[in-house]
Design an enzyme around this catalytic site. Structure first.
Site, PDB file in Angstrom:
ATOM      1  N   ASP A 105     -18.825 -22.970  -8.553  1.00  0.00           N
ATOM      2  CA  ASP A 105     -18.572 -23.066  -9.992  1.00  0.00           C
ATOM      3  C   ASP A 105     -17.149 -23.445 -10.331  1.00  0.00           C
ATOM      4  O   ASP A 105     -16.879 -23.960 -11.411  1.00  0.00           O
ATOM      5  CB  ASP A 105     -18.944 -21.753 -10.690  1.00  0.00           C
ATOM      6  CG  ASP A 105     -17.868 -20.707 -10.548  1.00  0.00           C
ATOM      7  OD1 ASP A 105     -17.511 -20.383  -9.402  1.00  0.00           O
ATOM      8  OD2 ASP A 105     -17.387 -20.211 -11.582  1.00  0.00           O
ATOM      9  N   ASP A 108     -13.200 -21.953  -6.019  1.00  0.00           N
ATOM     10  CA  ASP A 108     -13.560 -21.172  -4.835  1.00  0.00           C
ATOM     11  C   ASP A 108     -14.943 -21.602  -4.361  1.00  0.00           C
ATOM     12  O   ASP A 108     -15.458 -22.642  -4.774  1.00  0.00           O
ATOM     13  CB  ASP A 108     -13.496 -19.676  -5.137  1.00  0.00           C
ATOM     14  CG  ASP A 108     -14.387 -19.291  -6.322  1.00  0.00           C
ATOM     15  OD1 ASP A 108     -15.247 -20.105  -6.708  1.00  0.00           O
ATOM     16  OD2 ASP A 108     -14.226 -18.180  -6.853  1.00  0.00           O
ATOM     17  N   TYR A 256     -15.920 -10.889 -12.334  1.00  0.00           N
ATOM     18  CA  TYR A 256     -16.000 -12.345 -12.301  1.00  0.00           C
ATOM     19  C   TYR A 256     -16.774 -12.913 -13.486  1.00  0.00           C
ATOM     20  O   TYR A 256     -16.220 -13.652 -14.291  1.00  0.00           O
ATOM     21  CB  TYR A 256     -16.620 -12.782 -10.968  1.00  0.00           C
ATOM     22  CG  TYR A 256     -15.918 -12.129  -9.803  1.00  0.00           C
ATOM     23  CD1 TYR A 256     -14.657 -12.542  -9.406  1.00  0.00           C
ATOM     24  CD2 TYR A 256     -16.488 -11.024  -9.148  1.00  0.00           C
ATOM     25  CE1 TYR A 256     -13.984 -11.916  -8.366  1.00  0.00           C
ATOM     26  CE2 TYR A 256     -15.827 -10.394  -8.110  1.00  0.00           C
ATOM     27  CZ  TYR A 256     -14.577 -10.836  -7.719  1.00  0.00           C
ATOM     28  OH  TYR A 256     -13.904 -10.196  -6.708  1.00  0.00           O
ATOM     29  N   GLU A 501      -7.359 -24.084 -13.003  1.00  0.00           N
ATOM     30  CA  GLU A 501      -8.645 -24.035 -12.316  1.00  0.00           C
ATOM     31  C   GLU A 501      -9.756 -24.646 -13.168  1.00  0.00           C
ATOM     32  O   GLU A 501      -9.935 -24.276 -14.324  1.00  0.00           O
ATOM     33  CB  GLU A 501      -9.026 -22.600 -11.951  1.00  0.00           C
ATOM     34  CG  GLU A 501     -10.263 -22.516 -11.073  1.00  0.00           C
ATOM     35  CD  GLU A 501     -10.478 -21.137 -10.477  1.00  0.00           C
ATOM     36  OE1 GLU A 501     -11.209 -21.035  -9.478  1.00  0.00           O
ATOM     37  OE2 GLU A 501      -9.927 -20.159 -11.022  1.00  0.00           O
TER      38      GLU A 501
END
Length: 527
Positions: A105, A108, A256, A501
């Site tokens: 996603d 990572d 998360y 990110e």
């Protein structure tokens, strides 16, 4: 130029697409025409004036779509990213499942099912509404293939009734490593929801994704469409019958993708299932049965992976515009109108010249509510705002009223366009937040694979590349980075994950926004 969905219990309008073969070949010189015409989506009726597209948005859309190739897991076919290769081929093996596909996603290598399903739902919505524009620039087939890469994973993650695997990989283990996905050797455990440990929001979101995608693939691949719909209806029943938050029942996900609640996902899934099946029970679910307990009419929200209420309001606004001939019951009509009024309130708060405009924006006009990944809300809000403006235009609705001020569809579209322009470089930093678009974009994207040279073997300990002050050796083309701070500034530093990110679900919303801006030909002739 186009019409809305018609309620499926009425006959579907037939549309004549008088496109000559000469014109088609002129547009699709390099496209696989046979595959396109056998797909579920017809080419739009085009005249010579329709071939002209807005180059900026066309180019940006083609760039943005490449990020999905960057994020793919599994055995890669026709790999378009030279520094990517096969990865996570054994995902799911401990449960005798093939969970190798799907997408990472972000920067990572964990597969989080909740945001991945949302990515698929939004991408389906973009295809269904703006496929004529995707056809114009030769990107429809690519976009559908990207969607199928995700839905294949979601189907495999639902191996039996009332079971859904919602995560592959352990974030704690993953985040201790800085490595390319092709080199992963760490254990990748699975998390699942079931009757004992239900997760209504993720089951419902997956149901929404598969329902929306089933419409995309209906004619081109009817057996696959049927498979998607079968899983969708089963997952919705699971979500509705065994209610419970996955964040509570599986506390490992809280750091998360912690959910704020599941009623919005139930409405969202029911709406998509209504459009996919035509069953009145799904429309009744959102407009009558749960109108008081779930709908929360009059509350303006931000459209995101965690909150689908705004998306539901806009999607049902489209249905509301259709109720000119009394095909709905009184209760249904009233419910649809309430959703539409809520959507209009939300739009009024987005528009900078509105009397009730939100002050949640930067000095230069970008919608902004949080430091961490600030673009996620501005791009998602812009996408559904653009959709709403097109629904107004197609239904010949002159304007909406924000207190005592009227706004036309052109006014609303202009706002959505301004947000896209900011993202593409019309900002104080003169920086494109879409990586690979123009020459001026962030060079230190927070992304493991992009930061490590493809020929280097680092194992888990590639932190030399994480701390490097050099630009990434590989370009994460199509990545939409987190975005600017409230003062319109951006720090291009790899360790600055809140700004640097990228996320696939943000890219899905950007694809929708750019697709609608490619050409004024919008809001397709139904599906």
């Amino acid at each position: 130029m186009s019409t809305f969905w018609l309620r499926w219990r009425r006959p579907i309008l037939a549309f004549s697409f008088g496109v000559s073969m000469i014109l088609i070949l002129a547009i699709f010189m390099t496209a696989n025409l046979d595959k396109l015409l056998s797909s579920n989506i017809d080419p739009p009726t085009l005249g010579p004036q329709d071939i002209v597209t807005e180059k900026k948005y066309s180019e940006a859309l083609s760039v943005a779509l490449k990020f999905f190739d960057v994020q793919k897991s599994g055995k890669l076919m026709n790999d378009m990213i030279p520094w990517r290769g096969d990865s996570a081929l054994s995902d799911g093996k401990y449960e005798m499942l093939d969970l190798s596909k799907g997408m990472y996603d972000a920067g990572d290598h964990v597969k989080f099912g909740f945001p991945m399903a949302f990515t698929a739902t939004v991408l389906s919505w973009a295809i269904l509404e703006y496929h004529p524009n995707m056809i114009l620039i030769g990107e429809l087939i690519n976009t559908r293939d990207t969607l199928k890469w995700i839905t294949n994973y979601l189907v495999n993650a639902n191996p039996r009734k009332n079971v859904l695997f919602v995560q592959v990989g352990d974030p704690k283990i993953d985040h201790k490593c800085w490595e390319r996905p092709e080199e992963m050797t760490e254990e990748r455990p699975l998390l699942q929801i079931n009757q004992t440990f239900p997760g209504t929001e993720v089951a419902a979101e997956t149901a929404a994704a598969l329902a929306a995608a089933s419409i995309v693939f209906r004619r081109g691949d009817p057996s696959y469409s049927t498979l998607l719909l079968k899983h969708s209806e089963s997952l919705f029943s699971f979500a509705d019958e065994f209610k419970g938050s996955y964040s509570i029942n599986i506390p490992q996900v809280q750091p998360y993708y912690n959910s704020s609640g599941y009623t919005d996902e139930l409405l969202w899934a029911a709406v998509w299932l209504y459009h996919a099946t035509g069953k009145d029970s799904y429309l009744q679910y959102v407009t009558v049965k749960h109108r008081k307990s779930f709908a929360d009419w009059g509350r303006s929200t931000w459209f995101s992976w965690d909150d689908k209420l705004a998306g539901t309001q806009v999607l049902l606004s489209r249905t509301s515009f259709l109720d000119e001939d009394g095909v709905y019951t009184i209760e249904e009509t009233e419910g649809l109108q309430k959703y539409r009024e809520s959507a209009e309130l939300m739009i009024c708060q987005f528009l900078p010249d509105s009397p009730i405009a939100s002050d949640s924006r930067t000095k230069e006009g970008l919608l902004w509510i949080q430091e961490n990944g600030s673009l996620q809300h501005s791009v998602s809000a812009s996408f559904i705002t653009l959709l709403f403006s097109d629904y107004m235009k197609t239904s010949k609705t002159d304007s909406i009223k924000c207190h005592d001020k009227d706004f036309t569809s052109k006014d609303i579209r202009r706002f959505a366009k301004s947000q896209a322009d900011y993202i593409l470089g019309n900002n104080p930093m003169q920086l494109s937040y879409l990586v690979g678009y123009t020459e001026d974009y962030p060079k230190q994207v927070h992304h493991r694979g992009a930061s490590i040279p493809a020929e280097v073997e680092t194992g888990c300990k590639g932190y030399k590349w994480f701390t490097s002050e050099e630009p990434n050796p590989n370009v994460a083309v199509g990545a939409l980075v987190g975005g600017p701070f409230k003062n319109d500034s951006y720090i291009d530093f790899r360790n600055n994950s809140m700004q640097a990110e990228p996320k696939t679900y943000n890219t899905a919303a950007l694809v929708g926004l750019l697709s609608g801006l490619v050409h004024p030909l919008s809001a397709t002739p139904g599906f």
